[in-house]
Design a protein around this motif. Sequence first.
Motif, PDB file in Angstrom:
ATOM      1  N   ASP A 281       0.835  -1.207   0.000  1.00 13.98           N
ATOM      2  CA  ASP A 281       0.000   0.000   0.000  1.00 13.98           C
ATOM      3  C   ASP A 281       0.867   1.253   0.000  1.00 13.98           C
ATOM      4  OD1 ASP A 281      -2.308  -1.437  -0.023  1.00 13.98           O
ATOM      5  OD2 ASP A 281      -3.028  -0.788   1.933  1.00 13.98           O
TER       6      ASP A 281
ATOM      7  N   SER B 273       1.220   4.284  -2.695  1.00 14.91           N
ATOM      8  CA  SER B 273       1.081   5.672  -2.258  1.00 14.91           C
ATOM      9  C   SER B 273       2.269   6.510  -2.717  1.00 14.91           C
ATOM     10  CB  SER B 273       0.955   5.740  -0.733  1.00 14.91           C
ATOM     11  OG  SER B 273      -0.220   5.093  -0.286  1.00 14.91           O
TER      12      SER B 273
ATOM     13  N   TRP C 161      -6.137  -1.072  -1.990  1.00 13.54           N
ATOM     14  CA  TRP C 161      -5.192  -0.043  -1.551  1.00 13.54           C
ATOM     15  C   TRP C 161      -5.879   0.772  -0.472  1.00 13.54           C
ATOM     16  CZ3 TRP C 161      -5.797   5.393  -2.264  1.00 13.54           C
ATOM     17  CH2 TRP C 161      -4.695   6.153  -1.843  1.00 13.54           C
ATOM     18  N   ASN C 162      -5.338   0.712   0.716  1.00  8.80           N
ATOM     19  CA  ASN C 162      -5.936   1.405   1.867  1.00  8.80           C
ATOM     20  C   ASN C 162      -7.426   1.102   2.004  1.00  8.80           C
ATOM     21  OD1 ASN C 162      -3.444   2.536   2.435  1.00  8.80           O
ATOM     22  ND2 ASN C 162      -3.896   4.493   1.431  1.00  8.80           N
TER      23      ASN C 162
END
Length: 403
Positions: free
Chosen positions: A148, A152, A321-322
Motif C-alpha cells: 500500500d 502511495s 489499496w488502503n
Amino acid sequence: MLYQAYQLQSDLISPLRLSAQHLGAALWLRDTEGSLMRKVAAACDVVSRMRLTHTRPPYKIHHITVGEQTCAVSEDTVLSLPFGTLLHFRKADAPAQPKVLLVAPLSGHFATLLRETARTLLQDHDVYITDWHNARDVSLRHGGFSLDDYISYMIRFTEAVGPGSHMLAVCQPCVAALAATAIMAEDDNPAQPRSLTLMAGPVDCRVNPTEVNKLAVSQPIGWFEKNLISHVPLPHAGFMRRVYPGFVQLTAFMSMNPDRHKQSFRNIYDHLAAGRTEEAGVIQDFYEEYLAVNDLPAEFYLETVEKVFQTYDLPRGVLTWNGRTVNPAAIRRTALMTVEGERDDICAVGQTVAAQDLCSSVRPYMKTHHVQTGVGHYGVFSGRKWNQQIYPRVRDFIHASEG
C-alpha cells in the motif's frame, strides 16, 4: 541469525579484500602484459571485487545528446521520503520534452540497474526516476513500508512530476504502477499520467508460469516469513528492522547460473593479465552494479509474494489499496503500452499483456503491445535491441500520447 552471520563473515573477510585491492593497485604496470606481477595484480583485482556492496552506485549520466546538442545532466532531488527519493535528471538548456517517470523495481538491486534505460530515454524525454532506499539504512522510527505504501509513493511521485506526465514501469513495479494509475483515474486526479508503459512485469502470473513463479507458490507465505526475513544488525541505521536481505536474493539468482558467474570472473582475470583493460572494464562495470544489493522492507516483500505471485489479486479483481478495491477499468484517459521479451524466463510472454484486458475502458486505438524477439528479461530494457528496436516504439507511443 542469518543477517548477523552474514555481517560477521563480511567483517572478517573485509581486511583481506582491502589488502588485495591495495596490493593490486601497487603492482599494476601497464607495460608488462603477461608478466608475473601483472598476473598477481589481476588476481588481486578479482579477489577485491568478489564482495557485496550496500550503497547505490552512481548513475554516471553526466552528458546526453539531444538532437545535435550536447546537454549537461545533473541529478536534482524533487521529493525525498524515508524509503525513496524522486530524482530528476535535469538537462541544461534542453528543449521542452515529454515528462517521463521511470519506475524502478524494489527487488534487491538499486534503481541504477535502469541506468541504460534512463540514458536512452533522456535523448527524447525529461526523465524522473524512483530512487529506492536501502531498508537497512532506514530507521525504525519511520515505520513500515507495505505494498500500500509503495502505491502511495507512486501517486505522490507522479503528483510531484506534475500533470501531463508519462509513466514507464519496468518489471516488478508494473502491478503498483497500474494500481496507482487506476486509483488516480478513479479520483480524477489531475496528475494521472497521459500514458502508461508496462515492460516485462508480472501483471498476471497465472499465465505461462516461469520457474520463478513456481518457486513463489511452492511454499506458503509463512515459510517465506520464517526462512527469508531477518532483522538488520548493528551498526546500521535500520537496526532491528525486519527485511528481506538483498544478499539472499542475489545468492538465489547467482545459484541459478554459477558456472556463468565463475567464467565471468575468470574472464576479468584473463583480460587484465593480457592488458585488455577495456574488455575487463565492461565485465567489472556489470558486477559493480550486480553485486550492489538493496534490502527490502519485510512487509513489502511478503505482500508482493503473496498478492502478486500467489493469490494474483490484481487480475482477480481483489487487490486493495488502503481498503479500496483497485479497479483498472477506471482508467480511461491514459494510453497503455505493454512490452514483453520472447525469451523472458522471469516474466514470461502473456503476463504483462494481461493488463490490456484489465484496462477495458481504454479505447483500442490508445492501446499497443510489442513482443521483442530474441531477448530475455534484461534485454527488454537494456542492450542493443532495447536501443534499436524497443525504444523507438516506446518513444513514438509516448510522443503520440502527448496529444
